[in-house]
Scaffold this active site. Structure first.
Site, PDB file in Angstrom:
ATOM      1  N   CYS A 241      47.781  43.324  73.460  1.00 47.72           N
ATOM      2  CA  CYS A 241      48.825  42.476  73.550  1.00 47.72           C
ATOM      3  C   CYS A 241      50.344  43.789  72.858  1.00 47.72           C
ATOM      4  O   CYS A 241      50.926  44.158  72.826  1.00 47.72           O
ATOM      5  CB  CYS A 241      49.088  41.240  72.737  1.00 47.72           C
ATOM      6  SG  CYS A 241      49.001  41.414  70.844  1.00 47.72           S
ATOM      7  N   HIS A 382      49.811  37.320  67.898  1.00 46.00           N
ATOM      8  CA  HIS A 382      50.465  38.501  68.830  1.00 46.00           C
ATOM      9  C   HIS A 382      51.485  39.343  69.080  1.00 46.00           C
ATOM     10  O   HIS A 382      52.422  39.279  68.742  1.00 46.00           O
ATOM     11  CB  HIS A 382      51.059  36.863  70.336  1.00 46.00           C
ATOM     12  CG  HIS A 382      51.068  37.396  71.674  1.00 46.00           C
ATOM     13  ND1 HIS A 382      50.846  38.545  71.526  1.00 46.00           N
ATOM     14  CD2 HIS A 382      52.550  37.103  72.661  1.00 46.00           C
ATOM     15  CE1 HIS A 382      50.730  38.531  73.559  1.00 46.00           C
ATOM     16  NE2 HIS A 382      51.716  37.343  73.846  1.00 46.00           N
ATOM     17  N   ASN A 400      57.542  38.916  77.379  1.00 46.30           N
ATOM     18  CA  ASN A 400      55.987  38.368  76.836  1.00 46.30           C
ATOM     19  C   ASN A 400      54.983  39.502  78.088  1.00 46.30           C
ATOM     20  O   ASN A 400      55.465  40.221  78.903  1.00 46.30           O
ATOM     21  CB  ASN A 400      54.961  37.073  77.216  1.00 46.30           C
ATOM     22  CG  ASN A 400      54.879  36.338  76.530  1.00 46.30           C
ATOM     23  OD1 ASN A 400      53.925  37.355  75.835  1.00 46.30           O
ATOM     24  ND2 ASN A 400      54.141  35.063  76.397  1.00 46.30           N
TER      25      ASN A 400
END
Length: 522
Positions: A241, A382, A400
């Site tokens: 991520c 995250h 995202n």
């Protein structure tokens, strides 16, 4: 003599009933024996590399993803879980799940469960962000959020009064507190600046900016058709991520620097995560944003076509020549949310991270801005990209890296008071990237060879293609002195004539103001 026995203060004699303490002790023994029978060793049960097996147990607070179709084996389930995004555990009944960082176990019914029934939990990160312990407690510090909300609330009151008074809301009228603006503050009983540990601190500049820009979405920058944000991508089952957020931030920074009407930049997350030559993150352990930014600042980033995303460690150049944006990236740590909003408007986005709880996975288009429900288990942390905000609705807009099928086509809304640490501005929670167009930086890593097929030149790869040093040619040889005649009547002249340098090449020195003897002395 009456036989007796003593156990932990419990006295039992012949013909006597057990005391209350004795009954309690025996009950504890029975319970202990029961759980010992339920937690038998996993000896003889299948073991899976990268997973810990918990025999006859289940994770009660896991997020259940989906059930694998029959038939299946432990080996096939582990392979499926490894290839499934956000899967970190599976049980022997075929359920794939996201196990929290601190799993709460329940026990199976051993009258129905076999000796090797249980749950396998992986040792990999849920999304790919490395953070120190106790981070979630630090993320929940809301002092800076309270200050920002105080400024935006004051701005909404004053803006409404300015509209009522028909005062134009422009930079010329708002940036400095004119008499009309001051009157609007007074009319709604709002101070121009405030210092309060209860309701928050703000400056006039923060309120003025909130009046001018109460909302922002970099996909339609300042209400225009300019889209500074690149399309949503999918990190898949790899904990990458950070690479996706940093790459998306770089794409936005380049688009704003080049004043692009739409963001067509597509840089390589694969190269940044697996092939950067400085750091070695893995899909299981994840990475940190400061290291990713360090790579961008030193070496920039190639195109997606050069190194397409595979989600596994491979660094084969897919398409030649390797191309990188001609400029320099800079990483800025941001600890003030008003500054963060400024950066979003100027450079398209900021990087931020937050605590992922199980209820976050259910966020969909049309859902209210996310707020942790206070009971769902913590899955991990995250890193994402914050691309906008809305002071009226009190929420952030974020991009995202879970593909377009999740959330609102891959985007989501996060409440200012989300309780998950999103945009808390504590420590390194918020950071920005800038881009200054210049000559392309050096490629990385250096292989010691200057390769034209890789588009390496003295400009793009100065370490491997440096020009050899040039030196001036040696001076001409000094002519021999003239021979003296052998005649006894010969008398040398008082001054010998100077040598003839008519055909001698000129010296290659930058300074030609020299005399003859000094020239040869060199």
């Amino acid at each position: 003599m009456v036989p007796t026995s003593t156990w932990h203060g419990c006295f039992c004699g012949k013909g006597q009933s057990l005391s209350k303490a004795c009954r309690l002790g025996l009950a504890l023994i029975a319970i202990s024996l029961f759980y010992l029978s339920r937690t038998a060793t996993a000896q003889g049960c299948p073991q899976v590399l990268g997973y810990q097996f918990y025999v006859q147990r289940e994770v009660a607070n896991a997020y259940k993803n989906w059930t694998a179709p029959s038939p299946f084996t432990v080996t096939s389930l582990s392979a499926t879980c490894n290839a499934t995004a956000r899967c970190t555990a599976f049980n022997t009944r075929g359920m794939l799940m996201t196990a929290p960082m601190r799993p709460a176990f329940s026990y199976l019914d051993n009258t129905k469960a076999g000796p090797c029934d249980g749950v396998y939990i992986s040792n990999r990160t849920i999304t790919g962000l490395l953070l120190p312990p106790n981070t979630v407690e630090d993320l929940r510090q809301e002092a800076k959020i309270i200050d920002m909300v105080a400024a935006s609330t004051a701005a909404m009151r004053v803006a409404a009064q300015l509209k009522t008074a028909k005062v134009p809301i422009t930079a010329a009228t708002i940036k400095t507190p004119t008499s009309q603006v001051t009157a609007a503050f007074a009319a709604v009983q709002t101070p121009l600046a405030q210092v309060s540990n209860v309701t928050g601190n703000y400056t006039y500049a923060a309120v003025a900016t909130a009046i001018l820009y109460p909302t922002w979405d970099s996909r339609s920058a300042n209400g225009t058709n300019n889209n500074l944000i690149s399309p949503v991508k999918d990190q898949g089952s790899c904990g990458s991520c950070v690479s996706f957020a940093a790459t998306a931030g770089a794409e936005a920074a380049v688009a704003t620097a080049l004043k692009s009407a739409s963001n067509s930049n597509d840089f390589s997350e694969q190269w940044l995560f697996f092939c950067n030559g400085l750091y070695n993150p893995t899909c299981d352990t994840g990475w940190t944003a400061d290291e990713a930014a360090d790579v961008l600042a030193k070496f920039s980033i190639p195109q997606e076509t050069n190194y397409p995303y595979k989600g596994t460690k491979t660094c084969v150049l897919n398409a030649k020549p390797e191309s990188r944006p001609a400029g320099r990236f800079q990483y800025i740590s941001i600890t003030n949310l008003d500054t963060a909003k400024d950066h979003i408007r100027l450079y398209g986005a900021v990087l931020t991270y937050f605590a992922v709880y199980n209820d976050f996975y259910n966020w969909r288009k049309g859902s209210a801005p996310y707020v942790w429900d206070g009971k769902s288990a913590l899955s991990g942390y995250h890193q994402v990209l914050c691309i906008g905000y809305n002071d009226t609705g009190h929420y952030w807009i974020a991009k995202n890296s879970w593909g377009t099928s999740w959330g609102d086509n891959g985007f989501f809304l996060m409440s200012y008071t989300n309780r998950a640490g999103f945009m808390s501005a504590s420590g390194d929670n918020v950071a920005g990237l800038t881009f200054t167009p210049t000559q392309p930086p050096a490629l990385s890593p250096s292989d010691g060879l200057c390769s034209p097929t890789r588009n390496e030149t003295t400009t793009t790869c100065s370490r491997d293609c440096a020009k050899p040093r040039s030196f001036p040619p040696p001076p001409p040889p000094r002519p021999p002195p003239p021979e003296e005649p052998s005649s006894p009547d010969y008398a040398p002249p008082e001054h010998a004539p100077p040598p003839d340098y008519t055909n001698a090449p000129p010296p290659s020195y930058y300074d030609y103001s020299y005399d003859e003897d000094d020239y040869y002395a060199r």
